[in-house]
Scaffold this active site. Structure first.
Site, PDB file in Angstrom:
ATOM      1  N   ASN A   6       0.868  -1.180   0.000  1.00  0.00           N
ATOM      2  CA  ASN A   6       0.000   0.000   0.000  1.00  0.00           C
ATOM      3  C   ASN A   6       0.903   1.228   0.000  1.00  0.00           C
ATOM      4  O   ASN A   6       1.486   1.565   1.027  1.00  0.00           O
ATOM      5  CB  ASN A   6      -0.905  -0.032   1.249  1.00  0.00           C
ATOM      6  CG  ASN A   6      -1.764   1.221   1.356  1.00  0.00           C
ATOM      7  OD1 ASN A   6      -1.775   2.055   0.450  1.00  0.00           O
ATOM      8  ND2 ASN A   6      -2.481   1.353   2.467  1.00  0.00           N
ATOM      9  N   TRP A   7       0.989   1.867  -1.160  1.00  0.00           N
ATOM     10  CA  TRP A   7       1.891   3.027  -1.292  1.00  0.00           C
ATOM     11  C   TRP A   7       1.297   4.302  -0.700  1.00  0.00           C
ATOM     12  O   TRP A   7       1.951   5.329  -0.675  1.00  0.00           O
ATOM     13  CB  TRP A   7       2.254   3.240  -2.767  1.00  0.00           C
ATOM     14  CG  TRP A   7       3.391   2.383  -3.238  1.00  0.00           C
ATOM     15  CD1 TRP A   7       3.994   1.372  -2.540  1.00  0.00           C
ATOM     16  CD2 TRP A   7       4.077   2.462  -4.496  1.00  0.00           C
ATOM     17  NE1 TRP A   7       5.004   0.826  -3.280  1.00  0.00           N
ATOM     18  CE2 TRP A   7       5.085   1.469  -4.490  1.00  0.00           C
ATOM     19  CE3 TRP A   7       3.947   3.259  -5.620  1.00  0.00           C
ATOM     20  CZ2 TRP A   7       5.946   1.270  -5.570  1.00  0.00           C
ATOM     21  CZ3 TRP A   7       4.800   3.049  -6.706  1.00  0.00           C
ATOM     22  CH2 TRP A   7       5.786   2.076  -6.678  1.00  0.00           C
ATOM     23  N   LYS A   8       0.013   4.241  -0.312  1.00  0.00           N
ATOM     24  CA  LYS A   8      -0.665   5.431   0.229  1.00  0.00           C
ATOM     25  C   LYS A   8      -0.467   6.612  -0.724  1.00  0.00           C
ATOM     26  O   LYS A   8      -0.423   6.397  -1.928  1.00  0.00           O
ATOM     27  CB  LYS A   8      -0.148   5.707   1.648  1.00  0.00           C
ATOM     28  CG  LYS A   8      -0.251   4.443   2.522  1.00  0.00           C
ATOM     29  CD  LYS A   8      -0.094   4.677   3.977  1.00  0.00           C
ATOM     30  CE  LYS A   8      -0.283   3.349   4.703  1.00  0.00           C
ATOM     31  NZ  LYS A   8      -0.259   3.472   6.154  1.00  0.00           N
ATOM     32  N   HIS A  95      -9.816   1.342   4.905  1.00  0.00           N
ATOM     33  CA  HIS A  95      -8.543   1.622   5.594  1.00  0.00           C
ATOM     34  C   HIS A  95      -8.775   2.657   6.687  1.00  0.00           C
ATOM     35  O   HIS A  95      -9.547   3.601   6.511  1.00  0.00           O
ATOM     36  CB  HIS A  95      -7.498   2.127   4.589  1.00  0.00           C
ATOM     37  CG  HIS A  95      -6.114   2.081   5.144  1.00  0.00           C
ATOM     38  ND1 HIS A  95      -5.659   3.021   6.048  1.00  0.00           N
ATOM     39  CD2 HIS A  95      -5.099   1.200   4.978  1.00  0.00           C
ATOM     40  CE1 HIS A  95      -4.411   2.712   6.387  1.00  0.00           C
ATOM     41  NE2 HIS A  95      -4.056   1.605   5.754  1.00  0.00           N
ATOM     42  N   GLU A  97      -7.093   5.067   7.597  1.00  0.00           N
ATOM     43  CA  GLU A  97      -6.799   6.453   7.200  1.00  0.00           C
ATOM     44  C   GLU A  97      -7.985   7.076   6.465  1.00  0.00           C
ATOM     45  O   GLU A  97      -8.118   8.303   6.425  1.00  0.00           O
ATOM     46  CB  GLU A  97      -5.510   6.482   6.353  1.00  0.00           C
ATOM     47  CG  GLU A  97      -4.278   6.320   7.236  1.00  0.00           C
ATOM     48  CD  GLU A  97      -3.078   5.665   6.561  1.00  0.00           C
ATOM     49  OE1 GLU A  97      -3.046   5.584   5.322  1.00  0.00           O
ATOM     50  OE2 GLU A  97      -2.170   5.233   7.308  1.00  0.00           O
ATOM     51  N   GLU A 164      -5.763  -4.551  10.637  1.00  0.00           N
ATOM     52  CA  GLU A 164      -4.765  -3.509  10.835  1.00  0.00           C
ATOM     53  C   GLU A 164      -5.115  -2.703  12.087  1.00  0.00           C
ATOM     54  O   GLU A 164      -5.937  -1.775  12.012  1.00  0.00           O
ATOM     55  CB  GLU A 164      -4.733  -2.551   9.638  1.00  0.00           C
ATOM     56  CG  GLU A 164      -4.342  -3.178   8.329  1.00  0.00           C
ATOM     57  CD  GLU A 164      -3.676  -2.173   7.388  1.00  0.00           C
ATOM     58  OE1 GLU A 164      -2.535  -2.428   6.997  1.00  0.00           O
ATOM     59  OE2 GLU A 164      -4.287  -1.137   7.076  1.00  0.00           O
ATOM     60  N   GLY A 170       2.182   2.616  11.042  1.00  0.00           N
ATOM     61  CA  GLY A 170       3.191   3.675  10.976  1.00  0.00           C
ATOM     62  C   GLY A 170       3.867   4.011  12.294  1.00  0.00           C
ATOM     63  O   GLY A 170       4.534   5.042  12.414  1.00  0.00           O
ATOM     64  N   SER A 201       3.030  -1.669  10.469  1.00  0.00           N
ATOM     65  CA  SER A 201       4.467  -1.667  10.784  1.00  0.00           C
ATOM     66  C   SER A 201       5.189  -2.973  10.445  1.00  0.00           C
ATOM     67  O   SER A 201       6.161  -3.315  11.109  1.00  0.00           O
ATOM     68  CB  SER A 201       4.698  -1.314  12.263  1.00  0.00           C
ATOM     69  OG  SER A 201       4.266   0.000  12.523  1.00  0.00           O
ATOM     70  N   GLY A 222       2.740  -0.990   4.390  1.00  0.00           N
ATOM     71  CA  GLY A 222       2.745   0.427   4.017  1.00  0.00           C
ATOM     72  C   GLY A 222       4.162   0.895   3.738  1.00  0.00           C
ATOM     73  O   GLY A 222       4.754   0.574   2.707  1.00  0.00           O
ATOM     74  N   GLY A 223       4.727   1.642   4.683  1.00  0.00           N
ATOM     75  CA  GLY A 223       6.045   2.267   4.518  1.00  0.00           C
ATOM     76  C   GLY A 223       7.099   1.382   3.869  1.00  0.00           C
ATOM     77  O   GLY A 223       7.742   1.791   2.890  1.00  0.00           O
TER      78      GLY A 223
HETATM   79  P1  13P Z   1       2.760   0.764   7.735  1.00  0.00           P
HETATM   80  O1  13P Z   1       3.302  -0.541   7.221  1.00  0.00           O
HETATM   81  O2  13P Z   1       3.498   1.958   7.201  1.00  0.00           O
HETATM   82  O3  13P Z   1       2.613   0.761   9.220  1.00  0.00           O
HETATM   83  O4  13P Z   1       1.285   0.916   7.135  1.00  0.00           O
HETATM   84  C1  13P Z   1       0.402  -0.135   7.265  1.00  0.00           C
HETATM   85  C2  13P Z   1      -0.792   0.152   6.463  1.00  0.00           C
HETATM   86  O5  13P Z   1      -1.553   1.064   6.744  1.00  0.00           O
HETATM   87  C3  13P Z   1      -1.028  -0.677   5.267  1.00  0.00           C
HETATM   88  O6  13P Z   1      -2.300  -0.489   4.753  1.00  0.00           O
END
Ligand code: 13P
Length: 240
Positions: A6-8, A95, A97, A164, A170, A201, A222-223
């Site tokens: 997930n590149w956000k 999600h 977010e 999640e 994050g 994470s 994510g990251g």
């Molecule tokens: P991180 O891996 O950056 O914590 O993000 C997780 C996430 O929100 C994947 O959808």
């Protein structure tokens, strides 16, 4: 095992080059043939990424969609059939977010239905906040998110659940193995035969511990997924 990137809201056209390393790695390491890899870039990159990854083992997905699969006067929105049209096969829905921007369980339910109608596979995100975890109401919260989010969806074969915890996204924190195994069991108990992923994470340091939790079917990353070295490392360590 699923490895979903997930590149956000990160990445431009030049970021597509970073996937070359991952493609090279997949060719070389045969032990990864059971890995299902999906990239979910920002909407601006779905079309060029899908073209680039055509006839490779990697699929492309989106990070959200509108609740209606038909065209309409919704400025700034993109719907599930438009995503399908440019090459997406998956879409992340629910999600945290987006929940924190006002998306509620009912709206998530409509989005999931629309995505399924358009022929997309859904990565449905659920998770509790830190406050809810401290109050020990995690299962109650997950249950509510699942029962409203999946309401009146009889055929769930195109749905994957991603657990999640909001407090793990994050932050570098992950749930302890015992809690995580129990929560994944709880989710699977409510949704027979559905795959359940973990997200929050996930990185090359904690993957050795996470991969040993046997009821987890993969990871939403994510990251670490934006850095091809870290992403490859996560996949490699999972199969070592
Ligand atoms: P991180 O891996 O950056 O914590 O993000 C997780 C996430 O929100 C994947 O959808």
């Amino acid at each position: 095992m699923f490895f979903i990137a997930n590149w956000k809201m990160f990445g431009g056209l030049n970021s597509l080059n970073s996937i070359n390393k991952v493609l090279g790695f997949l060719k070389k390491f045969k032990s990864t043939r059971l890995a299902k890899i999906i990239y979910c870039p920002p909407n601006t990159l779905i079309c060029p990424m899908a073209k680039k990854l055509k006839s490779t083992r990697i699929d492309v997905g989106a990070q959200n969609c509108h609740k209606s699969e038909s065209f309409g006067a919704f400025t700034g929105s993109i719907n599930s059939s438009m995503l399908r049209n440019v090459g997406a096969k998956y879409v992340i829905i629910g999600h945290s977010e987006n929940r924190s921007e006002g998306e509620n369980d009912k709206l998530i339910n409509l989005k999931i239905k629309s995505a399924i109608k358009s022929g997309l596979k859904v990565i449905f995100c659920i998770g509790e906040t830190l406050k809810e975890k401290r109050k020990k109401v995690t299962n109650k919260i997950l249950n509510k998110q699942m029962s409203i989010g999946l309401k009146k969806i009889r055929n769930k074969k195109n749905i994957i659940i991603a657990y999640e915890p909001v407090w793990a996204i994050g932050t570098g924190l992950v749930p302890n193995s015992k809690d995580l195994r129990k929560t994944v069991d709880f989710i699977k108990g409510k949704n027979k035969n559905l795959k359940v992923l973990y997200g929050g994470s996930v990185n090359p340091k904690n993957i050795n511990e996470l991969k040993n939790i046997k009821n987890i079917d993969g990871f939403l990353i994510g990251g670490a997924s934006q850095d091809p070295k870290k992403f490859i490392d996560i996949i490699k360590k999972t199969y070592n």
